[in-house]
Design an enzyme around this catalytic site. Structure first.
Site, PDB file in Angstrom:
ATOM      1  N   ARG A  54      -4.043   2.169  -2.438  1.00  0.00           N
ATOM      2  CA  ARG A  54      -3.448   2.809  -1.272  1.00  0.00           C
ATOM      3  C   ARG A  54      -2.257   3.641  -1.759  1.00  0.00           C
ATOM      4  O   ARG A  54      -1.393   3.141  -2.477  1.00  0.00           O
ATOM      5  CB  ARG A  54      -2.952   1.738  -0.298  1.00  0.00           C
ATOM      6  N   HIS A  75      -0.594   5.730   8.551  1.00  0.00           N
ATOM      7  CA  HIS A  75      -1.594   4.760   9.058  1.00  0.00           C
ATOM      8  C   HIS A  75      -2.983   5.402   9.154  1.00  0.00           C
ATOM      9  O   HIS A  75      -3.840   4.915   9.895  1.00  0.00           O
ATOM     10  CB  HIS A  75      -1.237   4.245  10.478  1.00  0.00           C
TER      11      HIS A  75
END
Ligand code: ADP
Length: 353
Positions: free
Chosen positions: A64, A153
């Site tokens: 990520r 997000h």
């Protein structure tokens, strides 16, 4: 095929190991206190070394990465150009990208020859049009300082909207969706035909909804006003807006919605006010995204508050859609950003999968 998903924070590494494409979770865990005094993990390298001792035959690693700016519109296989790009994004994400990068560099050393894939929190929002991402500031700040709305997000919003399409048995290109990721950090995204068209977080994750400790939208003039009045530095002001505001700042009790609900039930007025402000801001955003989308098939709730706190969901939805001809579906969908990263990594390294 074993794919390890890594989320390297400044002092922690969260990981999940998947068997893909079966999407079977083999193992998961967290290593904390990296680089802290007295910790057995001096850096990300030593943390990852310990994690990797548990596993063999990892075929790929999915990382990520918080900020991909305008450089990364989709996931990428790591090479020297990608590393350079992530380094360049550190200037606008100094709290996140350096830690993400440390994890990637450590994995390269520890797993030579194993493919590393990076998945960016910002990438899903790269479809937002310029009229939604340019701020009302001198245009040269966008050109020279890269100041614009990026949104965050993204992996979560992409995951839950894909799930919504599966649940509704309708392809994404036929759906108008609003996705509410309500955790400690909170953001809301308008998704038209599978593409993000607007989102509440901005240049940083501070914009938009009132969050656990972040203020969300405020009049920018109050920032300098408070700095002058309290004689505080830019750095201290940034800390207050990020860490001492939101639910915590308003209630004076906690950033945790469960504690606030308990206190509000006992009659604590500031706890009730913090919850009411939180809900009001979400309702305002949903209203504005209804007009952005021109209709709505489903409203999605996800993350800690969105998945677990039915009272908050009820208060957000109460009377909200009474003027719409057809009421949207309300879906509660557990997010799984790590699985989304594993899927993206698998798709990249096995191209015809
Ligand atoms: P983060 O952004 O840190 O990942 P989470 O998605 O875990 O945050 O959400 C944390 C918020 O969700 C807190 O306000 C917490 O009170 C609330 N919450 C409510 N129920 C739960 C639950 N069962 N597990 C975790 N968080 C919950």
């Amino acid at each position: 095929m074993k794919i390890l998903v890594i989320n390297s924070g400044s002092s922690s590494i969260k990981y999940k190991l998947f068997d893909m494409p079966k999407e079977f979770l083999i193992s998961k865990g967290t290593i904390e206190h990296i680089g802290e005094k007295g910790s057995k993990f001096s850096d990300h390298y030593s943390g990852l070394k310990t994690i990797l001792e548990e596993f063999d035959s990892v075929k790929a690693v999915g990382h990520r990465v918080v900020h991909g700016a305008e450089k990364f519109k989709k996931p990428a296989i790591v090479d020297s150009k990608v590393i350079k790009g992530i380094k360049e994004c550190c200037a606008i994400a100094p709290l996140h990208n350096p830690a993400n990068l440390s994890g990637i560099l450590a994995c390269q050393k520890l797993l030579p020859g194993v493919k590393q894939v990076v998945v960016f929190d910002t990438a899903f929002h790269q479809t937002i049009p310029a009229h939604a991402y340019i701020y009302g500031l001198p245009y040269e700040y966008y050109q020279k300082l890269k100041v614009r709305k990026y949104g965050f997000h993204g992996t979560s919003h992409e995951f839950v909207t894909a799930e919504a399409s599966r649940i509704l048995k309708k392809p994404l290109n036929k759906l108008k969706l609003i996705s509410c990721h309500l955790g400690n950090g909170c953001s809301i995204t308008a998704v038209d035909k599978g593409k993000s068209v607007d989102t509440s977080m901005g240049f940083t994750p501070l914009e938009g909804l009132v969050m656990g400790t972040r203020c969300g939208d405020v009049d920018p003039a109050l920032v300098t006003h408070i700095m002058y009045k309290k004689n505080i530095s830019a750095q201290e002001m940034e800390r207050i807006l990020n860490k001492e505001s939101g639910l915590k700042g308003i209630s004076g009790i906690s950033n945790d919605m469960r504690s606030l609900e308990q206190e509000a039930r006992k009659g604590n007025k500031r706890a009730r006010l913090a919850i009411d402000i939180f809900i009001y801001r979400i309702r305002k955003y949903i209203g504005s995204y209804l007009s952005v989308l021109g209709g709505l098939d489903a409203l999605i709730f996800t993350a800690g508050i969105g998945e677990n706190q039915a009272d908050v969901r009820d208060d957000i939805c109460r009377g909200l859609f009474q003027y719409l001809g057809k009421k949207p579906r309300i879906l509660v969908i557990p997010t799984n950003e790590e699985l989304m990263i594993a899927r993206q990594a698998y798709k990249l390294i096995v191209p015809r999968a």
